[in-house]
Design an enzyme around this catalytic site. Sequence first.
Site, mmCIF file in Angstrom:
data_model
loop_
_atom_site.group_PDB
_atom_site.id
_atom_site.type_symbol
_atom_site.label_atom_id
_atom_site.label_comp_id
_atom_site.label_asym_id
_atom_site.label_seq_id
_atom_site.Cartn_x
_atom_site.Cartn_y
_atom_site.Cartn_z
ATOM 1 N N GLU A 103 9.148 -9.966 3.659
ATOM 2 C CA GLU A 103 10.577 -10.259 3.880
ATOM 3 C C GLU A 103 11.111 -9.456 5.057
ATOM 4 O OE1 GLU A 103 11.377 -9.449 -0.375
ATOM 5 O OE2 GLU A 103 12.400 -11.391 -0.357
ATOM 6 N N GLU A 123 5.575 -11.334 -5.794
ATOM 7 C CA GLU A 123 6.581 -10.910 -6.778
ATOM 8 C C GLU A 123 6.414 -11.604 -8.132
ATOM 9 O OE1 GLU A 123 7.167 -11.497 -3.606
ATOM 10 O OE2 GLU A 123 8.667 -10.118 -2.787
HETATM 11 C C1 3H9 Z 1 9.100 -6.719 -4.063
HETATM 12 O O1 3H9 Z 1 8.710 -6.492 -2.959
HETATM 13 C C2 3H9 Z 1 10.482 -7.214 -4.381
HETATM 14 C C3 3H9 Z 1 11.224 -7.701 -3.188
HETATM 15 O O2 3H9 Z 1 10.946 -9.054 -2.950
HETATM 16 C C4 3H9 Z 1 12.713 -7.637 -3.383
HETATM 17 C C5 3H9 Z 1 13.333 -6.307 -3.504
HETATM 18 C C6 3H9 Z 1 14.857 -6.355 -3.558
HETATM 19 N N1 3H9 Z 1 5.376 0.169 -5.215
HETATM 20 O O3 3H9 Z 1 -3.360 -0.951 -5.836
HETATM 21 P P1 3H9 Z 1 -3.809 0.369 -5.286
HETATM 22 C C7 3H9 Z 1 0.735 2.319 -5.639
HETATM 23 S S1 3H9 Z 1 8.111 -6.438 -5.411
HETATM 24 C C8 3H9 Z 1 5.026 1.360 -5.729
HETATM 25 O O4 3H9 Z 1 -4.669 1.222 -6.136
HETATM 26 P P2 3H9 Z 1 -5.298 -0.964 -3.232
HETATM 27 C C9 3H9 Z 1 -0.231 2.072 -6.774
HETATM 28 O O5 3H9 Z 1 0.409 2.183 -8.018
HETATM 29 C C10 3H9 Z 1 6.629 -5.746 -4.753
HETATM 30 N N2 3H9 Z 1 3.755 1.795 -5.792
HETATM 31 O O6 3H9 Z 1 -4.469 0.240 -3.838
HETATM 32 C C11 3H9 Z 1 -1.261 3.145 -6.543
HETATM 33 O O7 3H9 Z 1 -0.731 4.360 -7.042
HETATM 34 P P3 3H9 Z 1 -1.715 5.464 -7.660
HETATM 35 C C12 3H9 Z 1 5.743 -6.743 -4.137
HETATM 36 C C13 3H9 Z 1 2.805 0.981 -5.330
HETATM 37 O O8 3H9 Z 1 -5.681 -0.546 -1.879
HETATM 38 C C14 3H9 Z 1 -1.319 3.238 -5.028
HETATM 39 O O9 3H9 Z 1 -0.094 2.679 -4.561
HETATM 40 N N3 3H9 Z 1 4.507 -6.123 -3.749
HETATM 41 C C15 3H9 Z 1 3.108 -0.270 -4.774
HETATM 42 O O10 3H9 Z 1 -6.326 -1.422 -4.201
HETATM 43 C C16 3H9 Z 1 -2.470 2.474 -4.418
HETATM 44 O O11 3H9 Z 1 -2.464 1.150 -4.918
HETATM 45 C C17 3H9 Z 1 3.454 -6.067 -4.559
HETATM 46 O O12 3H9 Z 1 3.466 -6.573 -5.657
HETATM 47 C C18 3H9 Z 1 4.464 -0.671 -4.719
HETATM 48 N N4 3H9 Z 1 4.829 -1.846 -4.195
HETATM 49 O O13 3H9 Z 1 -4.252 -2.171 -3.123
HETATM 50 C C19 3H9 Z 1 2.226 -5.363 -4.028
HETATM 51 N N5 3H9 Z 1 1.951 -0.869 -4.403
HETATM 52 O O14 3H9 Z 1 -2.635 5.847 -6.551
HETATM 53 C C20 3H9 Z 1 1.671 -4.411 -5.046
HETATM 54 C C21 3H9 Z 1 0.970 -0.001 -4.692
HETATM 55 O O15 3H9 Z 1 -0.782 6.523 -8.130
HETATM 56 N N6 3H9 Z 1 0.548 -3.653 -4.555
HETATM 57 N N7 3H9 Z 1 1.472 1.119 -5.242
HETATM 58 O O16 3H9 Z 1 -2.429 4.768 -8.782
HETATM 59 C C22 3H9 Z 1 -0.706 -4.171 -4.412
HETATM 60 O O17 3H9 Z 1 -0.946 -5.338 -4.636
HETATM 61 C C23 3H9 Z 1 -1.800 -3.227 -4.027
HETATM 62 O O18 3H9 Z 1 -1.377 -1.922 -4.352
HETATM 63 C C24 3H9 Z 1 -2.180 -3.240 -2.530
HETATM 64 C C25 3H9 Z 1 -3.173 -2.089 -2.241
HETATM 65 C C26 3H9 Z 1 -2.841 -4.583 -2.218
HETATM 66 C C27 3H9 Z 1 -0.988 -3.048 -1.651
#
Ligand code: 3H9
Length: 702
Positions: A103, A123
């Site tokens: 976004e 999301e």
């Molecule tokens: C959104 O964006 C809403 C908006 O549209 C509107 C808003 C108004 N936040 O997965 P990993 C942490 S909703 C906080 O092991 P990888 C994760 O918990 C969001 N923390 O690494 C972990 O912590 P820890 C939409 C986050 O390399 C560490 O980072 N986005 C977030 O296997 C490493 O993560 C998503 O849904 C976050 N957004 O994968 C994406 N993301 O080390 C969600 C990660 O303490 N994230 N953490 O356990 C992912 O899909 C994967 O983390 C990503 C990296 C592919 C990015």
Amino acid sequence: MSPVSYELRENIGVITVDNPPVNALSHAVRVGLVDVINQAQADDSQALLLICAGRTFIAGADISEFGKPPQEPFLPDVLNAIEQSNKVIVAAIHGQALGGGVETALACHYRCAADTAKVGLPEVNLGLLPGAGGTQRTPRLAGAKAALDLILSGKPISADKAKDIHLIDAVFAAQDLEAQSLAYVKNLVDTNAPVRRTSEQVSDSEEIDSTLFDDYRKTYAKKLRNQFAPQLIVDCVEAALQKPFEDGMKIERAAFLQCRASEQSAGLRHIFFAERQAAKIKDLPRGTAPRKIQSVAIIGAGLMGGGIAMNFANVGMPVKMLEINQESLDKGLANIAKIYQGMATKGRISAEEASARTALISGTTSYEDLSEADLVIEAVFESIDVKKDVFTKLDKVCKPGAILATNTSYLDIDQIAQFTNRASDVLGLHFFSPAHIMQLLEIVRADKTSDEVMTTVMALARQIKKVPVQARVCYGFIGNRMLRQYQREVQMCLIEGATPAQIDKVMMDWGMAMGPLMVADLAGLDISYKARQALSDEQKGDPKSYRIPDVLYEMGRIGQKSGSGYYIYDPETKARTADPSVDDIIEREAANFGVTRQPMSDEVVLNRLTLSLINEGFKILEEGIAQRASDIDVVYCFGYGFPKYRGGPMFFAQSRGLDKVYQDICAYRDTHGPMYWTPSKLLQSLAETGQTIDEWEKENAS
Ligand code: 3H9
């Protein structure tokens, strides 16, 4: 220090977001972005470039902030400020641009991406919708259909695909991204390229079918059963096409806030963090080095062994499968080749990939051939004598340092380890059938399993794309121990008055992937019958809890494969229909036990089944079989079809109120007796003190 920095490079203002690990849009990032955008309006820069430090572009909003009071500036306003910039602003994407990250990029005026980058709006996986203009800006660039596919699937697409659907303007080789993007911005300046606001674009190239939106609504009502975020997503995208941008943004905001406040999103967000927590073992010394695993051997080329082997071949690791005779081996190998061919036919992998994976799996009938394997996984018949034979042989032939794993579902792994002279190298790797598809992997740590072995298999599990959860040794570990209580209660409900179709419908309507009796028919009543024969009467428990499946088995009704079980199956279509004669059998058997069946309400069925799981979950937690409550949730959601949007049995219990859960279990104990309904002591203590599971875990962490 702000996670957002700004510097002038010649005439270009470069904005860098540096918020490890994934550059999530935390409050500090949002504040930083607004500050630098304002600052840049008044300086000597002629255009702006937005980049990210570290391994990825912005991976979305900070999910951990969603359960807390919101703090201004809100993301939609931040992105409006970006879009309203008077100077051209370009995003340069590397790694993954996800959710709020996409976004943000869409609010910029132009977008470059590395050829290795991915772009996604995931999301929906969190019970949310893109809430910072994603539902409004995406269709303005990509059209309604492409936008709906991207947002509803929640799956990221490649940079090239994103360029095809007009979300990205230029794709560069990953190593040159920054330099090329800077050159791209300079060129925009040199050519006097205008500020190009996505909110002002009109997607007019697409022919919209009058049924398009309703078709998506129907498809996702089935695909993501009971979830309302997908339905709201369709409403928002429809609004994007029909209304001015500002009105569409209002509709999106209201829908996003509704999702964010919902129990469904709370459950899905819980599972997101729980999955990542589960991969961490609390008491492993930091820096424990894993062993190298480069070759794997599997004992047993049956359905389970074959499925396990495929996990390793899928990531390019050679596997040797051992069977007792050539015929069984050939059958097992042929079965694997057939599955890979099927995947190629369906277009899931290329024909070359199918051949390459098949070729990685070889066979042997001699234990001597396993001497070089780094990891051996045994997947043979569930009998302690057979396991003894296998592990004694493995101990003799395997090289020092080889990890010896059993795929047993129930047997005592401490005992199995004693069949070797290297108990510290022995553990359980409990895969779920079909093993090449199911994501869960229970990693059963026996008393003597070494830290090094645990570190190795946790890393390996991630490598083969499993969701690993540590369990300690007990009958059934985490998942099957709970399942046993659930299945027992299913049988008790049948005997007392519920019907198979009623039970399955109640559980499916509630969100389970399948009803328990459909699962029984699919797995085969012969399998569970044979497993029961190995148990003592005491282990089998109350005969009422297994009489019906025994009778069905003895009648040859062993489930789908025999055309009948709890249901009848059409031989051609496999369509399932209820069978009144099964109701008669249940009635007769209940009478034999002296039970007069009474109609049972759906509410009672649901309560009894979910509470049987929850009570056992608390016992598993209090005994230390699971490291944390959220690990139990991961096991149930990834291995047993529990609805993720309910957060798993333990999260569900907490949201229902532990006091209420405890009272209900006590009520069942008073009606049905303490044999199965003695409440967990931990549950009782939490209910009585009002402490939450989280608070109890924190207190017990030290
Ligand atoms: C959104 O964006 C809403 C908006 O549209 C509107 C808003 C108004 N936040 O997965 P990993 C942490 S909703 C906080 O092991 P990888 C994760 O918990 C969001 N923390 O690494 C972990 O912590 P820890 C939409 C986050 O390399 C560490 O980072 N986005 C977030 O296997 C490493 O993560 C998503 O849904 C976050 N957004 O994968 C994406 N993301 O080390 C969600 C990660 O303490 N994230 N953490 O356990 C992912 O899909 C994967 O983390 C990503 C990296 C592919 C990015």
